[in-house]
Design a protein around this motif. Structure first.
Motif, PDB file in Angstrom:
ATOM      1  N   ALA A  15       1.100   3.435   3.321  1.00 22.53           N
ATOM      2  CA  ALA A  15       0.132   2.362   3.089  1.00 22.53           C
ATOM      3  C   ALA A  15      -1.096   2.658   3.943  1.00 22.53           C
ATOM      4  O   ALA A  15      -0.988   2.904   5.142  1.00 22.53           O
ATOM      5  CB  ALA A  15       0.737   1.010   3.463  1.00 22.53           C
ATOM      6  N   GLU A  16      -2.267   2.650   3.321  1.00 25.76           N
ATOM      7  CA  GLU A  16      -3.514   3.026   3.988  1.00 25.76           C
ATOM      8  C   GLU A  16      -4.300   1.805   4.447  1.00 25.76           C
ATOM      9  O   GLU A  16      -4.118   0.709   3.912  1.00 25.76           O
ATOM     10  CB  GLU A  16      -4.359   3.857   3.026  1.00 25.76           C
ATOM     11  CG  GLU A  16      -3.672   5.133   2.585  1.00 25.76           C
ATOM     12  CD  GLU A  16      -4.518   5.936   1.614  1.00 25.76           C
ATOM     13  OE1 GLU A  16      -5.739   5.694   1.515  1.00 25.76           O
ATOM     14  OE2 GLU A  16      -3.954   6.818   0.956  1.00 25.76           O
ATOM     15  N   SER A  18      -7.189   0.918   3.702  1.00 24.95           N
ATOM     16  CA  SER A  18      -7.929   0.301   2.591  1.00 24.95           C
ATOM     17  C   SER A  18      -7.037  -0.599   1.732  1.00 24.95           C
ATOM     18  O   SER A  18      -7.538  -1.333   0.880  1.00 24.95           O
ATOM     19  CB  SER A  18      -8.558   1.390   1.716  1.00 24.95           C
ATOM     20  OG  SER A  18      -7.554   2.224   1.175  1.00 24.95           O
ATOM     21  N   ASP A  19      -5.724  -0.556   1.958  1.00 25.23           N
ATOM     22  CA  ASP A  19      -4.779  -1.363   1.178  1.00 25.23           C
ATOM     23  C   ASP A  19      -4.549  -2.764   1.744  1.00 25.23           C
ATOM     24  O   ASP A  19      -3.934  -3.595   1.092  1.00 25.23           O
ATOM     25  CB  ASP A  19      -3.410  -0.663   1.101  1.00 25.23           C
ATOM     26  CG  ASP A  19      -3.462   0.665   0.371  1.00 25.23           C
ATOM     27  OD1 ASP A  19      -4.242   0.789  -0.591  1.00 25.23           O
ATOM     28  OD2 ASP A  19      -2.709   1.578   0.774  1.00 25.23           O
ATOM     29  N   VAL A  26      -0.545  -5.387   3.528  1.00 22.25           N
ATOM     30  CA  VAL A  26      -0.986  -4.850   2.244  1.00 22.25           C
ATOM     31  C   VAL A  26      -1.227  -5.999   1.277  1.00 22.25           C
ATOM     32  O   VAL A  26      -0.412  -6.923   1.162  1.00 22.25           O
ATOM     33  CB  VAL A  26       0.045  -3.851   1.684  1.00 22.25           C
ATOM     34  CG1 VAL A  26      -0.294  -3.455   0.257  1.00 22.25           C
ATOM     35  CG2 VAL A  26       0.106  -2.604   2.571  1.00 22.25           C
ATOM     36  N   HIS A  27      -2.340  -5.955   0.592  1.00 19.83           N
ATOM     37  CA  HIS A  27      -2.736  -6.964  -0.385  1.00 19.83           C
ATOM     38  C   HIS A  27      -1.745  -6.958  -1.555  1.00 19.83           C
ATOM     39  O   HIS A  27      -1.375  -5.910  -2.066  1.00 19.83           O
ATOM     40  CB  HIS A  27      -4.148  -6.634  -0.877  1.00 19.83           C
ATOM     41  CG  HIS A  27      -4.774  -7.698  -1.686  1.00 19.83           C
ATOM     42  ND1 HIS A  27      -4.456  -7.910  -3.003  1.00 19.83           N
ATOM     43  CD2 HIS A  27      -5.697  -8.631  -1.363  1.00 19.83           C
ATOM     44  CE1 HIS A  27      -5.163  -8.929  -3.459  1.00 19.83           C
ATOM     45  NE2 HIS A  27      -5.924  -9.382  -2.487  1.00 19.83           N
ATOM     46  N   ASN A  30      -2.538  -4.875  -4.569  1.00 16.03           N
ATOM     47  CA  ASN A  30      -2.261  -3.437  -4.447  1.00 16.03           C
ATOM     48  C   ASN A  30      -0.796  -3.145  -4.748  1.00 16.03           C
ATOM     49  O   ASN A  30      -0.479  -2.169  -5.425  1.00 16.03           O
ATOM     50  CB  ASN A  30      -2.614  -2.927  -3.049  1.00 16.03           C
ATOM     51  CG  ASN A  30      -4.096  -2.773  -2.844  1.00 16.03           C
ATOM     52  OD1 ASN A  30      -4.889  -3.263  -3.638  1.00 16.03           O
ATOM     53  ND2 ASN A  30      -4.489  -2.123  -1.774  1.00 16.03           N
ATOM     54  N   LYS A  33      -0.296  -3.191  -8.392  1.00  9.94           N
ATOM     55  CA  LYS A  33      -0.823  -1.959  -9.005  1.00  9.94           C
ATOM     56  C   LYS A  33       0.181  -0.818  -8.821  1.00  9.94           C
ATOM     57  O   LYS A  33       0.453  -0.067  -9.761  1.00  9.94           O
ATOM     58  CB  LYS A  33      -2.170  -1.606  -8.382  1.00  9.94           C
ATOM     59  CG  LYS A  33      -2.814  -0.358  -8.977  1.00  9.94           C
ATOM     60  CD  LYS A  33      -4.202  -0.149  -8.436  1.00  9.94           C
ATOM     61  CE  LYS A  33      -4.130   0.799  -7.276  1.00  9.94           C
ATOM     62  NZ  LYS A  33      -5.426   1.215  -6.751  1.00  9.94           N
ATOM     63  N   TRP A  34       0.754  -0.698  -7.619  1.00  8.28           N
ATOM     64  CA  TRP A  34       1.740   0.350  -7.367  1.00  8.28           C
ATOM     65  C   TRP A  34       2.963   0.165  -8.269  1.00  8.28           C
ATOM     66  O   TRP A  34       3.498   1.135  -8.805  1.00  8.28           O
ATOM     67  CB  TRP A  34       2.183   0.340  -5.907  1.00  8.28           C
ATOM     68  CG  TRP A  34       1.112   0.599  -4.906  1.00  8.28           C
ATOM     69  CD1 TRP A  34      -0.102   1.207  -5.101  1.00  8.28           C
ATOM     70  CD2 TRP A  34       1.152   0.237  -3.525  1.00  8.28           C
ATOM     71  NE1 TRP A  34      -0.807   1.251  -3.922  1.00  8.28           N
ATOM     72  CE2 TRP A  34      -0.069   0.669  -2.941  1.00  8.28           C
ATOM     73  CE3 TRP A  34       2.081  -0.402  -2.719  1.00  8.28           C
ATOM     74  CZ2 TRP A  34      -0.359   0.479  -1.589  1.00  8.28           C
ATOM     75  CZ3 TRP A  34       1.794  -0.597  -1.374  1.00  8.28           C
ATOM     76  CH2 TRP A  34       0.583  -0.150  -0.815  1.00  8.28           C
TER      77      TRP A  34
END
Length: 163
Positions: A15-16, A18-19, A26-27, A30, A33-34
């Motif tokens: 997890a980055e 930007s996530d 983590v949003h 996101n 989407k994964w």
């Protein structure tokens, strides 16, 4: 063999930054989407066709995912119809410095395989072999029944509201 190789897929990544959302986790968008990516990969791999998501249900966010966590998504084929595939996606996460995995999210998706003309095409029939795949198959069949009941209830409600 306890499973059909083409009937499941596992994706792993970190997890980055930007996530993450403003709370530092983590949003949820996101993660969704994964889940769709993992489900699509499983469906396309099984059907050897381009697939579209036609249903997403029962998504449960159980525990947060933190930036830097190793995220693992396991997509498993549950059931096939003539042109559709029910897929279970489970999400686990852990700090890469330890082995304590957390079950963070689960979701059921339905994909339809499409031909080059954009019309639904038949998919290979899934025959569950392992105990796990048999449980998933039975669960998918129950969910089909429940969705049909919900669709009928919704229609009767709309009929009452319209009249």
């Amino acid at each position: 063999m306890s499973h059909t190789p083409d009937a499941e897929i596992t994706l792993r990544f970190l997890a980055e930054p930007s996530d993450v959302n403003f709370g530092g986790n983590v949003h949820g968008g996101n993660v969704m989407k994964w889940i769709d990516h993992a489900g699509y990969t499983c469906a396309a791999n099984w059907s050897s066709a381009y697939c579209v998501t036609v249903y997403v249900g029962g998504i449960r966010f159980l525990k947060p995912i933190s930036v830097g966590d190793l995220v693992e998504l396991k997509a498993e084929l549950m059931h096939t119809g003539r042109t559709s595939m029910h897929i279970s996606v489970s999400v686990h996460a852990r700090n890469p410095r330890d082995r304590q995995r957390r079950f963070t999210t689960h979701c059921i998706l339905v994909f339809v395989a499409l031909g080059d003309d954009g019309k639904p095409v038949n998919v290979p029939t899934f025959e569950p072999i392992s105990d796990q795949s048999k449980r998933l198959n039975a669960y998918a069949k129950r969910m089909i029944e429940l969705r049909e009941q919900l669709r009928a209830e919704s229609q009767s409600f709309l009929d009452v509201m319209d009249g």
